[in-house]
Design a protein around this motif. Sequence first.
Motif, PDB file in Angstrom:
ATOM      1  N   GLU A 282     -13.487  38.515   2.085  1.00 30.19           N
ATOM      2  CA  GLU A 282     -12.909  37.314   0.773  1.00 30.19           C
ATOM      3  C   GLU A 282     -13.406  37.274   0.142  1.00 30.19           C
ATOM      4  O   GLU A 282     -12.752  37.326  -0.865  1.00 30.19           O
ATOM      5  CB  GLU A 282     -12.964  35.705   1.958  1.00 30.19           C
ATOM      6  N   TYR A 283     -15.606  37.231   0.238  1.00 26.70           N
ATOM      7  CA  TYR A 283     -15.500  37.329  -1.721  1.00 26.70           C
ATOM      8  C   TYR A 283     -15.417  39.052  -1.693  1.00 26.70           C
ATOM      9  O   TYR A 283     -15.622  37.848  -3.461  1.00 26.70           O
ATOM     10  CB  TYR A 283     -17.307  37.211  -1.017  1.00 26.70           C
ATOM     11  N   THR A 284     -15.445  39.963  -1.663  1.00 28.56           N
ATOM     12  CA  THR A 284     -15.188  41.054  -1.934  1.00 28.56           C
ATOM     13  C   THR A 284     -13.744  41.050  -2.410  1.00 28.56           C
ATOM     14  O   THR A 284     -13.709  41.206  -3.663  1.00 28.56           O
ATOM     15  CB  THR A 284     -14.967  42.156  -1.187  1.00 28.56           C
ATOM     16  N   LEU A 285     -12.644  40.982  -1.509  1.00 32.97           N
ATOM     17  CA  LEU A 285     -10.995  40.042  -2.303  1.00 32.97           C
ATOM     18  C   LEU A 285     -11.403  39.531  -3.989  1.00 32.97           C
ATOM     19  O   LEU A 285     -10.798  39.759  -5.173  1.00 32.97           O
ATOM     20  CB  LEU A 285     -10.344  40.141  -1.207  1.00 32.97           C
ATOM     21  N   LYS A 286     -11.797  37.969  -3.612  1.00 28.96           N
ATOM     22  CA  LYS A 286     -12.271  37.381  -4.759  1.00 28.96           C
ATOM     23  C   LYS A 286     -12.776  37.741  -6.059  1.00 28.96           C
ATOM     24  O   LYS A 286     -12.829  37.756  -6.369  1.00 28.96           O
ATOM     25  CB  LYS A 286     -11.967  35.839  -4.406  1.00 28.96           C
TER      26      LYS A 286
ATOM     27  N   LEU B  41     -12.062  47.674   3.575  1.00 33.74           N
ATOM     28  CA  LEU B  41     -11.131  46.539   3.773  1.00 33.74           C
ATOM     29  C   LEU B  41     -10.834  45.419   2.894  1.00 33.74           C
ATOM     30  O   LEU B  41      -9.636  45.065   3.145  1.00 33.74           O
ATOM     31  CB  LEU B  41     -12.197  45.331   5.160  1.00 33.74           C
ATOM     32  N   ALA B  42     -11.536  45.362   2.049  1.00 33.48           N
ATOM     33  CA  ALA B  42     -11.351  44.898   0.882  1.00 33.48           C
ATOM     34  C   ALA B  42      -9.663  46.111  -0.150  1.00 33.48           C
ATOM     35  O   ALA B  42      -9.161  46.065  -0.722  1.00 33.48           O
ATOM     36  CB  ALA B  42     -12.001  44.497  -0.206  1.00 33.48           C
ATOM     37  N   ASN B  43     -10.110  47.325   0.397  1.00 31.68           N
ATOM     38  CA  ASN B  43      -9.196  47.996  -0.324  1.00 31.68           C
ATOM     39  C   ASN B  43      -7.992  48.422   0.364  1.00 31.68           C
ATOM     40  O   ASN B  43      -7.206  48.263  -0.479  1.00 31.68           O
ATOM     41  CB  ASN B  43      -9.989  49.465  -0.842  1.00 31.68           C
TER      42      ASN B  43
ATOM     43  N   ARG C  91      -4.600  47.155  -0.556  1.00 31.93           N
ATOM     44  CA  ARG C  91      -3.222  48.582  -1.839  1.00 31.93           C
ATOM     45  C   ARG C  91      -2.161  47.742  -0.477  1.00 31.93           C
ATOM     46  O   ARG C  91      -0.619  48.486  -0.502  1.00 31.93           O
ATOM     47  CB  ARG C  91      -3.830  49.717  -0.253  1.00 31.93           C
ATOM     48  N   ARG C  92      -2.168  47.086   1.079  1.00 32.17           N
ATOM     49  CA  ARG C  92      -0.942  46.456   1.374  1.00 32.17           C
ATOM     50  C   ARG C  92      -0.266  45.434   1.093  1.00 32.17           C
ATOM     51  O   ARG C  92       0.693  45.841   0.884  1.00 32.17           O
ATOM     52  CB  ARG C  92      -1.546  46.205   2.559  1.00 32.17           C
ATOM     53  N   ARG C  93      -1.210  44.744   0.079  1.00 32.40           N
ATOM     54  CA  ARG C  93      -0.411  43.833  -1.106  1.00 32.40           C
ATOM     55  C   ARG C  93       0.312  44.265  -1.901  1.00 32.40           C
ATOM     56  O   ARG C  93       1.848  43.597  -2.253  1.00 32.40           O
ATOM     57  CB  ARG C  93      -1.461  43.093  -0.960  1.00 32.40           C
TER      58      ARG C  93
ATOM     59  N   GLU D 249     -19.151  39.084   8.402  1.00 27.95           N
ATOM     60  CA  GLU D 249     -18.119  40.030   7.835  1.00 27.95           C
ATOM     61  C   GLU D 249     -16.371  39.661   7.461  1.00 27.95           C
ATOM     62  O   GLU D 249     -16.543  40.478   5.949  1.00 27.95           O
ATOM     63  CB  GLU D 249     -18.351  41.070   9.076  1.00 27.95           C
ATOM     64  N   LEU D 250     -15.708  38.697   8.000  1.00 31.03           N
ATOM     65  CA  LEU D 250     -14.965  38.446   7.368  1.00 31.03           C
ATOM     66  C   LEU D 250     -14.993  37.847   5.988  1.00 31.03           C
ATOM     67  O   LEU D 250     -14.067  37.344   5.207  1.00 31.03           O
ATOM     68  CB  LEU D 250     -14.019  36.939   8.032  1.00 31.03           C
ATOM     69  N   ALA D 251     -15.804  36.692   5.865  1.00 26.36           N
ATOM     70  CA  ALA D 251     -16.502  35.965   5.004  1.00 26.36           C
ATOM     71  C   ALA D 251     -16.787  36.712   4.039  1.00 26.36           C
ATOM     72  O   ALA D 251     -16.298  36.682   2.354  1.00 26.36           O
ATOM     73  CB  ALA D 251     -17.620  35.182   4.099  1.00 26.36           C
ATOM     74  N   LEU D 252     -17.537  37.696   4.014  1.00 24.19           N
ATOM     75  CA  LEU D 252     -17.444  39.420   2.824  1.00 24.19           C
ATOM     76  C   LEU D 252     -16.720  39.929   2.735  1.00 24.19           C
ATOM     77  O   LEU D 252     -16.207  39.890   0.940  1.00 24.19           O
ATOM     78  CB  LEU D 252     -18.315  40.311   3.468  1.00 24.19           C
TER      79      LEU D 252
END
Length: 155
Positions: free
Chosen positions: A106-110, A141-143, A147-149, A101-104
Amino acid sequence: MNRQFRATVLTKQFYLISLAVGSIALFIGMAVAVGSIQDAASMLTILTVCTLGIGLALWLGLAWLIGMVIVGSIWGILWYAGLVTENRGESRPQERLSTEELALVEYTLKAKDRGFSDTQIASRLQAQGWSNEEIELAQGLANVNIRRRFGGEEQ
């Protein structure tokens, strides 16, 4: 909204709710003691006018304390039952993400950094066999991370 500001807002809301609940409880108790709601309202009005507001201030202080006991007790029961957590009052306990799930996420963020839309990312992940629930979790989670960034929230 940073955590300190959120805690301040929640504390103020807790105090206001305590005052409201305590006022209602104290007024009902007063109505039962004197016989009717009209008599209780008259008594509170006379108490306020004759003491130039001092009686009302004492009454509100007592109402607030009673409300703190009632609201605090209810919150404690809900917290003990696991229906609320200390983390922003969320309704479910925090769960750890698996490595996949963490990899997913990360993939979504990239993919978002490269300019792909949520729909494009979701269709690619569905083609790779990911479930809709896993994709929605990763995109959410990516969104939040984005937003935090860029929104300045603390992580």
